[in-house]
Design an enzyme around this catalytic site. Structure first.
Site, short mmCIF file in Angstrom:
data_model
loop_
_atom_site.label_atom_id
_atom_site.label_comp_id
_atom_site.label_asym_id
_atom_site.label_seq_id
_atom_site.Cartn_x
_atom_site.Cartn_y
_atom_site.Cartn_z
N ASP A 1 -3.79 -3.18 -2.31
CA ASP A 1 -2.69 -3.49 -3.21
C ASP A 1 -2.64 -4.97 -3.58
O ASP A 1 -2.44 -5.32 -4.74
CB ASP A 1 -1.35 -3.04 -2.61
CG ASP A 1 -1.35 -3.11 -1.10
OD1 ASP A 1 -2.19 -3.88 -0.55
OD2 ASP A 1 -0.54 -2.45 -0.46
N ASP B 1 -2.59 13.98 0.34
CA ASP B 1 -3.93 13.84 0.88
C ASP B 1 -4.11 14.68 2.14
O ASP B 1 -5.23 14.80 2.66
CB ASP B 1 -4.26 12.37 1.16
CG ASP B 1 -5.00 11.74 -0.01
OD1 ASP B 1 -5.29 12.47 -0.97
OD2 ASP B 1 -5.28 10.53 0.04
#
Ligand SMILES: *[C@@H]1O[C@H](CO)[C@@H](O)[C@H](O)[C@H]1NC(C)=O
Length: 736
Positions: free
Chosen positions: A447, A140
């Site tokens: 998550d 990223d």
């Protein structure tokens, strides 16, 4: 052969010592009942301050009792798991399914490329048929430095993989291995080879360091791979096209190591970034990888790690397959979670980063209650489950067909072009990604919600903590890093409770109640902030003012208080030592317990409320894991690092001073001013004095950092003055 003739590939056993734990829990429960009885029956009849002080303390105690109940639910049924890799190999060696392995990195400065490729190399070297491993890096940071390091890794792996097989290397991250391995002097035949591989590794690291320092790629290197041309049109890391490069194509017959064995596939991806599109952080990166990998290798299983988590155990993939391929229970399992161990912790773990209790007690407990949560890294997923499919028997995979079915025909060049669109900013528009498919968006701890949703769709999950730890990452090395990380986690968890994903709502009738409750202690971390602040501040101030909040030492009512406090801490100490912690480490844990509750959790709590009211925006704070030399030296010596001004430190210092002042003030008061009987005072205020003393002992490093240290890691003078004034003011108000 009939199904029932098979021996299982894994085994689940209850953890020993449950009865002892249940007896302890019952006795503490009884103690709490007595405490409540005392609070109600001895309610102060006069004095407004007395009454409110009492009510506040009672509320805090009720909260802690409730929270304690939740932690007991988590610990009620812990289990441990064991796999049988021999049986797996015997039955399925030829038909082992492929695994797509994702590494996420976000910033070439905070997350150095040299670390990233050591992680990648360790994963490529798994003890598993290499042609069935596919390593994907999501960058990223969109950095050509990281790409360059990956290119180097794609070459070095040709000698590293055979070397690992030959020398049975463990761990298989070259940096970790050469950092601790001893030269095989007693083996003159292979000694030369060993040295030459180490030299190649060191040369490679040198080249990467030089390039990273320079900050750009030289013309010479640029010519070595077509991929560098992509950066000709990159304007910034927040604004660039998709860059997808297949560095090693595992299907290519020419992709072999120096011994002629296959190599794993290695892919570099920097998804498209445009300022006007939200990129959804790591969840966005993972979802892009899920899609891209589905076209390149499309393995039925996906494993993901963070950039710093190298494989510490080369058998992990086989372990995971023992769970997934078990004939009886395997098809129900959606994910297999490993704990996150850190390799840079010192013996006494001053910032309590090891999460020892979470890993050794709470996650096995969740596993026993229905399945661990997904903690974002070190996890093997079933692709179907991660992509949002509901559990059904029809999804059971046929191992003989799986590898044929997932064969991809296109060449690497074609794939590079056709897959780009899958990682574009607009691809997810009007699609279920981030909602019903892949990792969920919009939460700092996406998550946990992703794992919960998978469980709510009927899937099981498994926690595994093998003898040889599966992964090793980097823990925070300064206090502030650690507190900020805790703040982000606690905030994210609290947001879950306040959203439609609250485990008690979202999980209602879908997962067992005990599993819903097991999520709650984590989710409610932030809610501990205020009650903890109360018990750190109010009893001390009341002591100074002369208000008694606890029973007299001579009264029988003191027994439940002493028992609960003592038993609770003794149990925690026992648990900690049993799992390999040190006494000092436990003391550090107690200190961090107070620090993080009165800062991280408190801030997390208020930030969540502010966001809920629409008064503040969400920001994702990265924790940088590379520290400058000065700081790392203090970390090596286990000296607590302050060295910056932060509202968190102001609070810590103020609370430490407040307790010290209250203790000193009340002592002075009894000794000098009021000529009272010491024994009588102690009888009346014994527990408050004790709690003050304990807090002062816990805060010793803070006093040191305030007044005695001269190094850069001490508290800045501005914080010292500020906290002095605040603490004195609070004491003055209490006395008047
Ligand atoms: C890696 O595994 C070895 C062998 O079990 C162990 O001693 C070491 O502590 C592990 N590393 C981490 C960071 O857990």
């Amino acid at each position: 052969m009939e199904k029932h003739d098979y021996l299982p590939l894994f085994e689940t056993t209850p953890v020993k010592g449950r009865l002892l734990f249940r007896l302890y829990a019952a006795s503490v429960f009884l103690g709490i009942c007595f405490i409540c009885a005392f609070r109600v029956s001895h309610f102060p009849t006069e004095g407004k301050v007395e009454r409110w002080g009492w009510i506040g303390l009672f509320v805090a105690e009720l909260w802690f009792s409730f929270y304690g109940f939740l932690t007991i639910v988590v610990r009620w049924n812990p289990v441990s798991r064991r796999t049988f890799k021999g049986r797996l190999s015997h039955r399925y060696e030829k038909n082992l399914p492929g695994v797509d392995i994702f590494i996420c990195t976000a910033d070439p400065t905070a997350e150095p490329p040299s670390l990233v490729i050591n992680t990648a190399l360790s994963l490529m070297a798994y003890d598993y048929p290499p042609e069935k491993l596919n390593i994907y890096l999501s960058d990223d940071g969109g950095s050509e430095l990281t790409f360059y390091a990956m290119l180097e890794a794609s070459r070095f792996c040709k000698i590293w993989l055979p070397f690992c097989r030959k020398f049975k290397v463990e761990p298989r991250s070259p940096a970790a291995y050469f950092g601790s391995a001893v030269e095989p002097l007693d083996d003159p035949l292979n000694y030369k080879e060993w040295l030459s591989v180490r030299e190649s590794f060191e040369d490679m690291m040198m080249r990467i360091h030089t390039t990273t320092k320079l900050g750009k790629i030289s013309e010479d290197i640029r010519k070595q791979h077509k991929g560098f041309r992509e950066w000709d049109v990159v304007s910034s890391r927040r604004d660039h096209q998709t860059i997808l490069q297949i560095l090693i194509d595992g299907r290519d017959p020419g992709a072999v190591d120096i011994q002629g064995e296959h190599l794993p596939t290695l892919v570099y991806l920097a998804r498209e970034k445009k300022p006007q599109y939200h990129h959804n952080f790591k969840a966005g990166a993972m979802n892009a990888l899920i899609r891209v990998s589905s076209k390149i290798s499309n393995c039925p299983f996906i494993m993901n790690v963070d950039y710093d988590m190298y494989s510490n155990n080369s058998e992990c993939v086989r372990d995971a397959m023992c769970f997934f391929m078990d004939e009886e229970k395997g098809h129900e399992i959606a994910y297999i979670q490993h704990p996150q161990h850190f390799h840079n912790l010192k013996k006494n773990d001053i910032y309590a980063s090891s999460l020892l209790v979470e890993h050794e007690v709470e996650l096995p407990g969740m596993d026993g209650n229905g399945g661990p949560c997904y903690i974002g890294s070190g996890c093997f997923h079933r692709r179907d489950a991660l992509c949002g499919k509901k559990y059904s028997k029809e999804l059971k995979l046929n191992w003989e067909e799986v590898n044929d079915k997932t064969k991809i025909e296109e060449s690497a060049i074609v794939l590079e072009e056709t897959c780009k669109v899958l990682a574009s900013c607009t691809y997810e528009q009007n699609k279920q990604w981030g909602k019903e498919m892949g990792l969920k968006y919009g939460f700092p701890v996406e998550d946990i919600i992703t794992g919960l949703s998978i469980q709510c769709k009927g899937w099981r999950s498994v926690y595994t903590n093998p003898e040889r730890k599966g992964f090793a990452g980097l823990g925070p090395t300064t206090l502030l890093q650690s507190l900020i990380q805790q703040k982000r986690w606690s905030e994210g968890h609290l947001q879950i409770v306040l959203s439609k994903y609250c485990p008690l709502l979202h999980g209602h009738k879908k997962i067992p109640l005990k599993l819903q409750l097991s999520y709650c202690p984590f989710n409610m971390w932030a809610a501990n902030g205020l009650p903890t602040l109360y018990i750190v501040v109010v009893p001390a101030l009341c002591l100074l003012r002369g208000i008694s909040l606890f029973p007299k030492i001579s009264s029988p009512w003191v027994t439940p208080f002493v028992y609960v406090a003592f038993a609770h801490r003794a149990y925690s100490l026992g648990e900690f030592l049993w799992f390999g912690g040190t006494l000092k480490g436990w003391c550090n844990l107690q200190r961090i317990w107070v620090f993080k509750r009165t800062t991280s959790y408190l801030f997390g709590f208020f930030d969540t409320i502010l966001k809920l009211l629409g008064l503040s925006e969400q920001a994702f704070a990265l924790t940088a894991k590379v520290a400058d030399e000065d700081v790392s030296e203090r970390y090596e010596q286990e000296v607590m690092e302050f060295g910056a001004s932060s509202p968190m430190f102001s609070i810590i210092a103020t609370l430490a001073l407040l307790n010290l002042l209250c203790l000193m003030g009340s002592t002075l008061k009894t000794v000098i001013i009021k000529d009272t009987n010491m024994a009588e005072v102690f009888d009346q205020f014994g527990l408050q004095i004790l709690s003050c003393c304990l807090l002062v002992i816990i805060n010793l490093p803070v006093y040191q950092a305030l007044f005695f240290r001269r190094d850069n890691g001490r508290l800045p003078p501005s914080t010292t003055y500020q906290s002095m004034v605040t603490a004195l003011l609070a004491c003055a108000i209490a006395v008047c």
